[in-house]
Motif scaffolding. Structure first.
Motif, PDB file in Angstrom:
ATOM      1  N   HIS A   1      -5.383   0.100   2.632  1.00  0.00           N
ATOM      2  CA  HIS A   1      -5.595   1.342   3.388  1.00  0.00           C
ATOM      3  C   HIS A   1      -6.043   1.021   4.814  1.00  0.00           C
ATOM      4  O   HIS A   1      -6.889   0.154   5.035  1.00  0.00           O
ATOM      5  CB  HIS A   1      -6.629   2.218   2.670  1.00  0.00           C
ATOM      6  CG  HIS A   1      -6.746   3.567   3.281  1.00  0.00           C
ATOM      7  ND1 HIS A   1      -5.704   4.454   3.292  1.00  0.00           N
ATOM      8  CD2 HIS A   1      -7.775   4.168   3.936  1.00  0.00           C
ATOM      9  CE1 HIS A   1      -6.089   5.560   3.932  1.00  0.00           C
ATOM     10  NE2 HIS A   1      -7.343   5.412   4.324  1.00  0.00           N
ATOM     11  N   GLU A   2      -5.483   1.763   5.771  1.00  0.00           N
ATOM     12  CA  GLU A   2      -5.591   1.392   7.192  1.00  0.00           C
ATOM     13  C   GLU A   2      -6.991   1.514   7.790  1.00  0.00           C
ATOM     14  O   GLU A   2      -7.270   0.890   8.808  1.00  0.00           O
ATOM     15  CB  GLU A   2      -4.597   2.234   8.025  1.00  0.00           C
ATOM     16  CG  GLU A   2      -4.856   3.748   8.062  1.00  0.00           C
ATOM     17  CD  GLU A   2      -4.317   4.497   6.836  1.00  0.00           C
ATOM     18  OE1 GLU A   2      -3.728   3.849   5.941  1.00  0.00           O
ATOM     19  OE2 GLU A   2      -4.512   5.727   6.770  1.00  0.00           O
TER      20      GLU A   2
ATOM     21  N   TYR B   1      -6.041   4.060  -5.786  1.00  0.00           N
ATOM     22  CA  TYR B   1      -4.698   4.405  -6.267  1.00  0.00           C
ATOM     23  C   TYR B   1      -4.784   4.305  -7.785  1.00  0.00           C
ATOM     24  O   TYR B   1      -5.202   3.261  -8.303  1.00  0.00           O
ATOM     25  CB  TYR B   1      -3.659   3.402  -5.763  1.00  0.00           C
ATOM     26  CG  TYR B   1      -3.042   3.694  -4.405  1.00  0.00           C
ATOM     27  CD1 TYR B   1      -3.555   4.668  -3.555  1.00  0.00           C
ATOM     28  CD2 TYR B   1      -1.913   2.988  -3.976  1.00  0.00           C
ATOM     29  CE1 TYR B   1      -2.963   4.915  -2.315  1.00  0.00           C
ATOM     30  CE2 TYR B   1      -1.329   3.235  -2.751  1.00  0.00           C
ATOM     31  CZ  TYR B   1      -1.844   4.194  -1.922  1.00  0.00           C
ATOM     32  OH  TYR B   1      -1.267   4.433  -0.704  1.00  0.00           O
TER      33      TYR B   1
ATOM     34  N   GLU C   1      -9.091   2.457  -0.834  1.00  0.00           N
ATOM     35  CA  GLU C   1      -8.612   3.768  -1.265  1.00  0.00           C
ATOM     36  C   GLU C   1      -8.214   3.628  -2.730  1.00  0.00           C
ATOM     37  O   GLU C   1      -7.556   2.661  -3.091  1.00  0.00           O
ATOM     38  CB  GLU C   1      -7.393   4.182  -0.434  1.00  0.00           C
ATOM     39  CG  GLU C   1      -6.818   5.519  -0.840  1.00  0.00           C
ATOM     40  CD  GLU C   1      -5.562   5.887  -0.042  1.00  0.00           C
ATOM     41  OE1 GLU C   1      -4.976   5.005   0.606  1.00  0.00           O
ATOM     42  OE2 GLU C   1      -5.177   7.066  -0.087  1.00  0.00           O
TER      43      GLU C   1
ATOM     44  N   HIS D   1       0.816  -1.224   0.000  1.00  0.00           N
ATOM     45  CA  HIS D   1       0.000   0.000   0.000  1.00  0.00           C
ATOM     46  C   HIS D   1       0.849   1.274   0.000  1.00  0.00           C
ATOM     47  O   HIS D   1       1.632   1.486  -0.924  1.00  0.00           O
ATOM     48  CB  HIS D   1      -0.993  -0.052   1.172  1.00  0.00           C
ATOM     49  CG  HIS D   1      -2.004   1.039   1.145  1.00  0.00           C
ATOM     50  ND1 HIS D   1      -2.840   1.212   0.074  1.00  0.00           N
ATOM     51  CD2 HIS D   1      -2.293   2.040   2.029  1.00  0.00           C
ATOM     52  CE1 HIS D   1      -3.604   2.280   0.314  1.00  0.00           C
ATOM     53  NE2 HIS D   1      -3.281   2.796   1.481  1.00  0.00           N
TER      54      HIS D   1
END
Ligand code: ZN
Length: 239
Positions: free
Chosen positions: A199-200, A155, A153, A101
């Motif tokens: 994504h966290e 990208y 997320e 990530h």
């Protein structure tokens, strides 16, 4: 029987300490979730984090590491030169490296790629469809034609990396962008795999397909007992 692969899962481990929602998703940290799965696969796993002395990556830890997994985001600049040099040297010697990530902007990944490693991004929790574009590759073992990350997320391309030696995954996002989400590289005797989902704020490292990819990648990236490399002037062999 071949000995188990020795993996070190490295995490900067800051989001989990600062944000209770992230701590709820990863009570043992992102590194803890990944390490638990790799242990269940029979690998010998240790974890290391940024705030430990030498970021947990001492000479002896790295000497005993076949594959290093790297997750970082908000503290890339706190990783010291000395440790970046040390990890790079181990990769060139043959240690595998799996960069996850936001690790695309880590100092070690940028060092090994030699480009900005920049990309487009958007944080809306949209759907990501991860397509397997190299179905015969060991990292795709056990997967279907594609799998989906329900909330991810985005990208997007352009991802400023050198052309990968092998591209295993391409992702499509609900917003329309695409991204080279699973990229293999060789540097020296070492193998590197970049894998973008993770994504966290979403429970992505609990998803079975994601964990399968990381375990497959660890097996692929583990060093091979190849011939010893010799450089420089050499005597002519007996004719
Ligand atoms: Zn992210």
């Amino acid at each position: 029987m071949t000995p188990p692969i020795r993996v070190t899962v490295w995490n900067e481990y800051r989001h989990e300490k600062k944000n209770p929602k992230i701590a709820e998703i990863y009570p043992e940290g992102i590194h803890g979730a990944i390490a638990a799965h790799l242990r269940a696969q029979g690998m010998t796993v240790r974890t290391a984090t940024l705030d430990e002395p030498e970021h947990g990556l001492t000479e002896s830890v790295l000497a005993e590491t076949d594959v290093l997994v790297w997750w970082g985001h908000i503290a890339h600049n706190e990783v010291s030169n000395e440790i970046v040099d040390r990890v790079q040297a181990r990769v060139l010697e043959g240690m595998g490296l799996i960069v996850l990530h936001s690790g695309h902007f880590s100092r070690i990944f940028k060092r090994l790629m030699g480009t900005s490693c920049d990309l487009k991004w958007r944080e809306m929790g949209e759907k990501e469809r991860v397509w397997v574009v190299e179905p015969g590759h060991p990292i795709a073992e056990g997967l279907d034609t594609y799998f989906e990350v329900p909330q991810s997320e985005m990208y997007g391309e352009r991802f400023d990396i050198p052309a990968p030696d092998t591209l295993v995954f391409v992702s499509w996002f609900q917003g329309g962008e695409i991204f080279r989400s699973g990229c293999c590289f060789h540097r020296g005797s070492g193998k590197i795999f970049y894998f973008s989902p993770g994504h966290e704020t979403h429970p992505i490292y609990h998803q079975p397909e994601i964990l399968r990819v990381i375990a497959n990648a660890a097996r692929w990236a583990a060093p091979v007992a190849g011939p010893k490399i010799r450089f420089g002037n050499v005597p002519q062999p007996m004719l």
